[in-house]
Design a protein around this motif. Structure first.
Motif, PDB file in Angstrom:
ATOM      1  N   VAL A 122       0.837  -1.201   0.000  1.00  0.00           N
ATOM      2  CA  VAL A 122       0.000   0.000   0.000  1.00  0.00           C
ATOM      3  C   VAL A 122       0.873   1.252   0.000  1.00  0.00           C
ATOM      4  O   VAL A 122       0.633   2.197  -0.765  1.00  0.00           O
ATOM      5  N   GLU A 123       1.889   1.270   0.851  1.00  0.00           N
ATOM      6  CA  GLU A 123       2.797   2.414   0.887  1.00  0.00           C
ATOM      7  C   GLU A 123       3.472   2.609  -0.474  1.00  0.00           C
ATOM      8  O   GLU A 123       3.610   3.740  -0.955  1.00  0.00           O
ATOM      9  N   ALA A 124       3.880   1.514  -1.103  1.00  0.00           N
ATOM     10  CA  ALA A 124       4.523   1.611  -2.411  1.00  0.00           C
ATOM     11  C   ALA A 124       3.557   2.151  -3.457  1.00  0.00           C
ATOM     12  O   ALA A 124       3.935   2.977  -4.307  1.00  0.00           O
ATOM     13  N   ALA A 125       2.300   1.712  -3.416  1.00  0.00           N
ATOM     14  CA  ALA A 125       1.306   2.190  -4.377  1.00  0.00           C
ATOM     15  C   ALA A 125       1.056   3.687  -4.212  1.00  0.00           C
ATOM     16  O   ALA A 125       0.970   4.435  -5.200  1.00  0.00           O
ATOM     17  N   ILE A 126       0.951   4.146  -2.957  1.00  0.00           N
ATOM     18  CA  ILE A 126       0.736   5.571  -2.703  1.00  0.00           C
ATOM     19  C   ILE A 126       1.935   6.383  -3.175  1.00  0.00           C
ATOM     20  O   ILE A 126       1.780   7.430  -3.829  1.00  0.00           O
ATOM     21  N   ARG A 127       3.134   5.900  -2.856  1.00  0.00           N
ATOM     22  CA  ARG A 127       4.346   6.620  -3.250  1.00  0.00           C
ATOM     23  C   ARG A 127       4.451   6.716  -4.777  1.00  0.00           C
ATOM     24  O   ARG A 127       4.785   7.774  -5.323  1.00  0.00           O
ATOM     25  N   GLN A 128       4.155   5.627  -5.472  1.00  0.00           N
ATOM     26  CA  GLN A 128       4.233   5.632  -6.929  1.00  0.00           C
ATOM     27  C   GLN A 128       3.181   6.544  -7.547  1.00  0.00           C
ATOM     28  O   GLN A 128       3.457   7.261  -8.513  1.00  0.00           O
ATOM     29  N   HIS A 129       1.964   6.532  -6.983  1.00  0.00           N
ATOM     30  CA  HIS A 129       0.912   7.380  -7.543  1.00  0.00           C
ATOM     31  C   HIS A 129       1.203   8.853  -7.304  1.00  0.00           C
ATOM     32  O   HIS A 129       0.973   9.691  -8.193  1.00  0.00           O
ATOM     33  N   CYS A 130       1.703   9.189  -6.117  1.00  0.00           N
ATOM     34  CA  CYS A 130       2.058  10.586  -5.839  1.00  0.00           C
ATOM     35  C   CYS A 130       3.160  11.059  -6.783  1.00  0.00           C
ATOM     36  O   CYS A 130       3.117  12.193  -7.281  1.00  0.00           O
ATOM     37  N   PHE A 142       3.726   9.819  -9.773  1.00  0.00           N
ATOM     38  CA  PHE A 142       3.143   9.886 -11.117  1.00  0.00           C
ATOM     39  C   PHE A 142       2.306  11.155 -11.292  1.00  0.00           C
ATOM     40  O   PHE A 142       2.320  11.785 -12.355  1.00  0.00           O
ATOM     41  N   ALA A 143       1.574  11.543 -10.234  1.00  0.00           N
ATOM     42  CA  ALA A 143       0.675  12.695 -10.348  1.00  0.00           C
ATOM     43  C   ALA A 143       1.377  14.026 -10.115  1.00  0.00           C
ATOM     44  O   ALA A 143       1.086  15.019 -10.806  1.00  0.00           O
ATOM     45  N   LEU A 144       2.301  14.069  -9.141  1.00  0.00           N
ATOM     46  CA  LEU A 144       2.868  15.352  -8.730  1.00  0.00           C
ATOM     47  C   LEU A 144       4.389  15.341  -8.668  1.00  0.00           C
ATOM     48  O   LEU A 144       4.978  16.284  -8.126  1.00  0.00           O
ATOM     49  N   GLY A 145       5.018  14.292  -9.204  1.00  0.00           N
ATOM     50  CA  GLY A 145       6.460  14.183  -9.112  1.00  0.00           C
ATOM     51  C   GLY A 145       7.191  15.200  -9.965  1.00  0.00           C
ATOM     52  O   GLY A 145       6.591  16.111 -10.559  1.00  0.00           O
ATOM     53  N   GLU A 146       8.501  15.049 -10.013  1.00  0.00           N
ATOM     54  CA  GLU A 146       9.346  16.022 -10.713  1.00  0.00           C
ATOM     55  C   GLU A 146       8.919  16.163 -12.177  1.00  0.00           C
ATOM     56  O   GLU A 146       8.825  15.176 -12.912  1.00  0.00           O
ATOM     57  N   GLY A 147       8.652  17.404 -12.566  1.00  0.00           N
ATOM     58  CA  GLY A 147       8.241  17.683 -13.935  1.00  0.00           C
ATOM     59  C   GLY A 147       6.779  17.435 -14.217  1.00  0.00           C
ATOM     60  O   GLY A 147       6.305  17.700 -15.325  1.00  0.00           O
ATOM     61  N   ARG A 148       6.017  16.929 -13.230  1.00  0.00           N
ATOM     62  CA  ARG A 148       4.606  16.618 -13.454  1.00  0.00           C
ATOM     63  C   ARG A 148       3.666  17.533 -12.673  1.00  0.00           C
ATOM     64  O   ARG A 148       2.452  17.419 -12.825  1.00  0.00           O
ATOM     65  N   PHE A 149       4.212  18.398 -11.834  1.00  0.00           N
ATOM     66  CA  PHE A 149       3.326  19.252 -11.041  1.00  0.00           C
ATOM     67  C   PHE A 149       2.591  20.215 -11.977  1.00  0.00           C
ATOM     68  O   PHE A 149       3.198  20.800 -12.871  1.00  0.00           O
ATOM     69  N   PRO A 150       1.279  20.401 -11.791  1.00  0.00           N
ATOM     70  CA  PRO A 150       0.509  21.256 -12.707  1.00  0.00           C
ATOM     71  C   PRO A 150       1.042  22.685 -12.735  1.00  0.00           C
ATOM     72  O   PRO A 150       1.423  23.246 -11.703  1.00  0.00           O
ATOM     73  N   GLY A 151       1.075  23.270 -13.922  1.00  0.00           N
ATOM     74  CA  GLY A 151       1.455  24.666 -14.045  1.00  0.00           C
ATOM     75  C   GLY A 151       0.306  25.580 -13.667  1.00  0.00           C
ATOM     76  O   GLY A 151      -0.873  25.235 -13.822  1.00  0.00           O
ATOM     77  N   ILE A 152       0.617  26.745 -13.138  1.00  0.00           N
ATOM     78  CA  ILE A 152      -0.400  27.719 -12.732  1.00  0.00           C
ATOM     79  C   ILE A 152      -0.188  28.986 -13.542  1.00  0.00           C
ATOM     80  O   ILE A 152       0.913  29.540 -13.586  1.00  0.00           O
TER      81      ILE A 152
END
Length: 368
Positions: free
Chosen positions: A69-77, A79-89
Motif C-alpha cells: 500500500v505504501e509503495a502504491a501511494i508513493r508511486q501514484h504521488c 506519477f501525479a505530482l512528481g518532478e516535472g509533473r506538477f501542474p502549471g499555474i
C-alpha cells in the motif's frame, strides 16, 4: 497507541487504558487504515514464531508485512505530482476570456504569476501537495493548514483522525477546526524512575484565532468539563476573516451525507492484504523450518556421545523487545553441531544418516 513506545515503563498500562478510552470510532477507523499503510496493523499480537505462546496461527502477527500500500501511494504521488509533473499555474487570459473582455492584462498577469511562483517556492507548495495527497490516499482525508512560520508562508498537513471540522451552512466551507489527540509523555520521578503519563492535546483554529492549549493530564480529567488553559506562547490572533484550513476528501463523489472522510485506495482490500501477509509469512516460516534439510540418524547407540559434538542453536530476539523467540541472553538451547568443517562419524556399521527435505514444489501452493 503502542508505536515505538517502550511498553515496559512504569505506568504504561494505565496510560494506554486512559488513551484508548478517549479514542472515537472515527479515530479508530482512520487509525486502522493508516496502520495498513505503515505496516503496524498487527501491533500487539503474539510473535509469529514464538513457541512459548499457545496461540492459533491466525491470531499471531505475521513476521512478513508487505509494504504494497505504501509503495502504491508513493508511486501514484510521484506519477501525479512528481518532478516535472506538477501542474502549471497561469494567470494569463485565454482566448475566450479576451473575447469577453475578461481576465488580467498580460503585463499584470506576468507580474501575478511571478508572485505566485515565489510564494509557492517559499511555502514548499509542491511538497505540501504530495504530503496531502499521500495522507488522503492513506485514510481518505487530508487536512492542510496555511500558516506563517517566522514570517515565511507554510502549509502544514495534519492527521485527519486528530481533526474535527465545523462547516458553515453550505457544508463546504470550514468555520473552525478542532484538533485533539492523546499522547504519551515520559517523565522522570524524583527517585530517577521513568514514568509514562497519558495527556490530551488540543488546538482550535477559527476565523480569527489559532489557539493551542496546555496539555491535560488524563488522570486528572475526571467526569466533569475540562478546564482548558490557553498556551499564550503558542497561540496567535490572525484576524483573516476565514479559517485557513483546507479539508480534502479523496473520491468524495462516493460519500454518504454523514461522511466527514473520503475513501482511501485500499479501503476495500484489507482482507486481501491480510491474506497476502499471512501467506508470505507461512512460506517464510516453512522455508526456515523445513527449507534447511533435517538430518536424522538410525542405529546409533543412545549412550554414545553425539557425533560432531554439541553446540547451541541461534539466539533470536522477539521483534517487540519482550524477550527471545529462541534462546535467551545467557545462551541458546543445546543443538548438534553441523557445518562444512564438522564431520559426523559412527563406530556402528549399521548406523545410517539421512536428510529430510522439502519436495521441490512444496511451497508452490502458498506462493500461488
Amino acid at each position: 497507541m503502542h508505536g515505538l513506545y517502550a511498553t515496559n515503563i512504569a505506568g504504561f498500562t494505565q496510560a494506554e487504558r486512559l488513551a484508548q478510552q478517549w479514542l472515537s470510532p472515527r479515530y479508530r477507523k482512520l487509525d486502522r487504515l493508516e496502520r495498513y499503510v505503515v505496516g503496524e496493523q498487527y501491533e500487539g499480537l503474539p510473535d509469529f514464531f514464538n513457541p512459548k505462546q499457545d496461540v492459533p496461527l491466525m491470531e499471531r502477527a505475521p513476521n512478513i508485512v508487505h509494504s504494497i500500500v505504501e509503495a502504491a501511494i508513493r508511486q501514484h504521488c510521484d506519477f501525479a505530482l512528481g518532478e516535472g509533473r506538477f501542474p502549471g499555474i497561469s494567470a494569463a487570459a485565454d482566448d475566450d476570456e479576451r473575447l469577453l473582455g475578461e481576465g488580467m492584462p498580460d503585463e499584470m498577469a506576468q507580474l501575478y504569476e511571478a508572485w505566485l511562483r515565489l510564494l509557492m517556492r517559499h511555502a514548499c507548495f509542491p511538497e505540501a501537495c504530495v504530503d496531502a495527497l499521500a495522507n488522503a490516499e492513506a485514510c481518505g482525508t487530508a487536512v492542510s493548514v496555511v500558516a506563517l512560520v517566522n514570517g515565511c508562508p507554510a502549509i502544514h498537513t495534519l492527521r485527519a483522525k486528530w481533526c474535527q471540522p465545523e462547516f458553515d451552512d453550505s457544508g463546504s466551507t470550514i468555520k473552525a477546526l478542532e484538533v485533539q489527540y492523546p499522547f504519551f509523555s515520559y517523565e522522570k520521578s524524583d527517585q530517577g524512575q521513568w514514568m509514562v503519563y497519558a495527556k490530551l492535546y488540543r488546538r482550535r483554529i477559527d476565523e480569527t484565532r489559532d489557539v493551542v492549549y496546555k496539555p491535560i493530564d488524563m488522570m486528572q480529567m475526571g467526569l466533569g468539563q475540562i478546564d482548558w488553559q490557553e498556551d499564550a506562547a503558542k497561540s496567535v490572533t490572525h484576524n483573516l476573516g476565514f479559517c485557513p484550513v483546507v479539508w480534502y476528501k479523496l473520491r468524495s463523489s462516493y460519500e454518504h451525507a454523514s461522511d466527514l472522510d473520503g475513501y482511501p485506495i485500499h479501503g476495500t482490500q484489507l482482507d486481501e492484504l491480510d491474506a497476502l501477509n499471512y501467506s508470505l509469512s507461512q512460506r517464510g516460516r516453512a522455508a526456515i523450518y523445513s527449507g534447511d534439510p533435517q538430518a536424522y540418524e538410525t542405529g546409533v547407540d543412545p549412550q554414545a556421545p553425539p557425533a560432531g559434538g554439541m553446540g547451541r542453536a541461534a539466539i533470536v530476539p522477539a521483534k517487540d523487545g519482550s524477550g527471545y523467540v529462541f534462546g535467551s541472553t545467557t545462551g541458546g538451547r543445546p543443538a548438534r553441531k553441523k557445518g562444512a568443517g564438522t564431520v559426523w562419524s559412527y563406530e556402528n556399521p549399521e548406523a545410517k544418516v539421512g536428510l529430510l527435505s522439502l519436495p521441490g514444489d512444496a511451497l508452490n501452493s502458498i506462493s500461488d
